[in-house]
Design a protein around this motif. Structure first.
Motif, mmCIF file in Angstrom:
data_model
loop_
_atom_site.group_PDB
_atom_site.id
_atom_site.type_symbol
_atom_site.label_atom_id
_atom_site.label_comp_id
_atom_site.label_asym_id
_atom_site.label_seq_id
_atom_site.Cartn_x
_atom_site.Cartn_y
_atom_site.Cartn_z
ATOM 1 N N MET A 147 -28.068 19.463 -14.462
ATOM 2 C CA MET A 147 -27.369 20.340 -13.529
ATOM 3 C C MET A 147 -26.400 21.240 -14.290
ATOM 4 N N SER A 148 -26.458 22.560 -14.014
ATOM 5 C CA SER A 148 -25.560 23.487 -14.668
ATOM 6 C C SER A 148 -24.119 23.263 -14.202
ATOM 7 N N ARG A 149 -23.159 23.800 -14.975
ATOM 8 C CA ARG A 149 -21.760 23.629 -14.616
ATOM 9 C C ARG A 149 -21.459 24.287 -13.270
ATOM 10 N N ALA A 150 -21.998 25.500 -13.054
ATOM 11 C CA ALA A 150 -21.761 26.196 -11.789
ATOM 12 C C ALA A 150 -22.325 25.389 -10.621
ATOM 13 N N PRO A 180 -16.356 31.954 -5.521
ATOM 14 C CA PRO A 180 -16.320 33.167 -6.331
ATOM 15 C C PRO A 180 -17.712 33.741 -6.480
ATOM 16 N N PRO A 181 -17.838 35.064 -6.700
ATOM 17 C CA PRO A 181 -19.150 35.700 -6.738
ATOM 18 C C PRO A 181 -20.114 35.092 -7.739
ATOM 19 N N LEU A 182 -19.620 34.543 -8.854
ATOM 20 C CA LEU A 182 -20.534 34.047 -9.875
ATOM 21 C C LEU A 182 -21.354 32.856 -9.392
ATOM 22 N N MET A 183 -20.985 32.272 -8.245
ATOM 23 C CA MET A 183 -21.745 31.145 -7.728
ATOM 24 C C MET A 183 -22.852 31.585 -6.771
ATOM 25 N N PHE A 184 -23.006 32.899 -6.542
ATOM 26 C CA PHE A 184 -24.070 33.394 -5.693
ATOM 27 C C PHE A 184 -25.275 33.778 -6.553
ATOM 28 N N SER A 185 -26.460 33.673 -5.953
ATOM 29 C CA SER A 185 -27.646 34.124 -6.663
ATOM 30 C C SER A 185 -27.688 35.645 -6.694
ATOM 31 N N THR A 226 -14.925 13.845 -15.817
ATOM 32 C CA THR A 226 -15.497 15.145 -15.452
ATOM 33 C C THR A 226 -14.957 15.619 -14.121
ATOM 34 N N LEU A 227 -14.775 14.685 -13.188
ATOM 35 C CA LEU A 227 -14.219 15.042 -11.880
ATOM 36 C C LEU A 227 -12.841 15.679 -12.033
ATOM 37 N N TYR A 228 -11.973 15.058 -12.808
ATOM 38 C CA TYR A 228 -10.625 15.598 -12.993
ATOM 39 C C TYR A 228 -10.688 16.984 -13.637
ATOM 40 N N ARG A 229 -11.579 17.151 -14.590
ATOM 41 C CA ARG A 229 -11.712 18.446 -15.251
ATOM 42 C C ARG A 229 -12.242 19.501 -14.291
ATOM 43 N N ASP A 230 -13.219 19.130 -13.458
ATOM 44 C CA ASP A 230 -13.789 20.082 -12.500
ATOM 45 C C ASP A 230 -12.781 20.446 -11.416
ATOM 46 N N ARG A 276 -22.798 22.187 -10.561
ATOM 47 C CA ARG A 276 -22.002 20.972 -10.417
ATOM 48 C C ARG A 276 -20.722 21.242 -9.628
ATOM 49 N N LEU A 277 -20.063 22.370 -9.935
ATOM 50 C CA LEU A 277 -18.853 22.731 -9.206
ATOM 51 C C LEU A 277 -19.159 22.991 -7.736
ATOM 52 N N LEU A 278 -20.276 23.667 -7.483
ATOM 53 C CA LEU A 278 -20.675 23.929 -6.102
ATOM 54 C C LEU A 278 -20.954 22.625 -5.368
ATOM 55 N N HIS A 279 -21.621 21.709 -6.052
ATOM 56 C CA HIS A 279 -21.942 20.407 -5.465
ATOM 57 C C HIS A 279 -20.662 19.654 -5.116
ATOM 58 N N LEU A 280 -19.671 19.710 -6.014
ATOM 59 C CA LEU A 280 -18.400 19.044 -5.767
ATOM 60 C C LEU A 280 -17.673 19.664 -4.576
ATOM 61 N N LEU A 281 -17.707 20.993 -4.491
ATOM 62 C CA LEU A 281 -17.076 21.667 -3.357
ATOM 63 C C LEU A 281 -17.696 21.236 -2.039
ATOM 64 N N GLU A 282 -19.004 21.093 -2.013
ATOM 65 C CA GLU A 282 -19.673 20.684 -0.779
ATOM 66 C C GLU A 282 -19.224 19.294 -0.348
ATOM 67 N N HIS A 283 -19.036 18.401 -1.298
ATOM 68 C CA HIS A 283 -18.538 17.059 -0.955
ATOM 69 C C HIS A 283 -17.112 17.138 -0.422
#
Length: 237
Positions: A1-4, A68-73, A36-40, A6-13
């Motif tokens: 899973m890419s970093r972007a 942020p826009p970078l998380m959109f396709s 990783t959670l604390y860093r994200d 992963r961050l999106l996945h965390l936001l959804e939770h």
């Protein structure tokens, strides 16, 4: 899973939780280590996410954060830019035009170079109107009233050419190609009414919240419009 991703996945939770969730439990749900959670979480906070909490207490995401826009396709970004260009070109609301231009500027300033060039050179444009609409000074006040659920005083020219002054509860706006409509509950008629923008002479926000929530008005109005549509269909059959 890419970093972007992963961050999106965390936001959804985080979005799915209304109460603070302990770090170990959140890390387990997101499938990442506690470190990783604390860093994200620190990264998301730097990007503007209102994540409240600390280790040993738990974390919760407060409303108001947008991705942020970078998380959109690339296709999603094209849709956003095309929509912003349409508003900037077609709207008679100067504040919306400025906001649309701000959206395009922010996307351009935030995206990586390659993605920014791909979006800016996508070839999707909105031509300017051949008959530009004049600025309508009361449109920003109307949008604010809809957002704040405020009653407004409306000076309106009806179909018979008569001017009426009435107090209404605006809850929706419709942007058609040739017309702008406001949907509102009219205290004078004690019913839902639609008002054409080109017949509004003046609009004043009372600053007073109307007694019914906007989503409930929209629900009742949608049911009423659905029944009216079915009745018209039955009449034609």
């Amino acid at each position: 899973m890419s970093r972007a991703a992963r961050l999106l996945h965390l936001l959804e939770h985080l979005r799915a939780q209304r109460r603070p969730l302990p770090g170990p439990q959140l890390a387990d749900r997101a499938g990442i280590s506690l470190r990783t959670l604390y860093r994200d979480i620190a990264t998301l906070r730097e990007q503007g996410a209102r994540i409240e909490g600390d280790p040993g207490v738990g974390y919760v995401l407060r409303p108001g954060f947008t991705l942020p826009p970078l998380m959109f396709s690339e296709e999603e970004l094209e849709a956003l830019v095309l929509g912003a260009r349409w508003v900037a070109s077609q709207s008679a609301d100067p504040a919306l035009v400025q906001a649309a231009q701000g959206v395009m500027n922010r996307i351009g300033a935030t995206l990586p170079e390659a993605l920014r060039m791909a979006v800016q050179t996508s070839g999707l444009f909105v031509p300017p109107r051949s008959d530009p609409r004049p600025a309508t000074p009361w449109l920003p006040a109307l949008r604010q009233a809809v957002r704040a659920e405020h009653a407004v005083w409306l000076d309106y020219l009806d179909e018979a050419g008569q001017t009426t002054r009435r107090r209404v509860w605006p809850f929706a706006m419709a942007f058609f190609e040739q017309a702008r409509l406001m949907a509102a509950w009219c205290e004078l008629r004690q019913d839902f009414r639609h008002f054409r923008a080109d017949r509004v002479l003046d609009l004043t926000d009372t600053g007073e919240r109307y007694p019914e929530r906007r989503h409930l008005l929209i629900r009742r109005w949608s049911v009423r419009m659905g029944h009216a549509h079915h009745a018209q269909t039955a009449d034609r059959s």
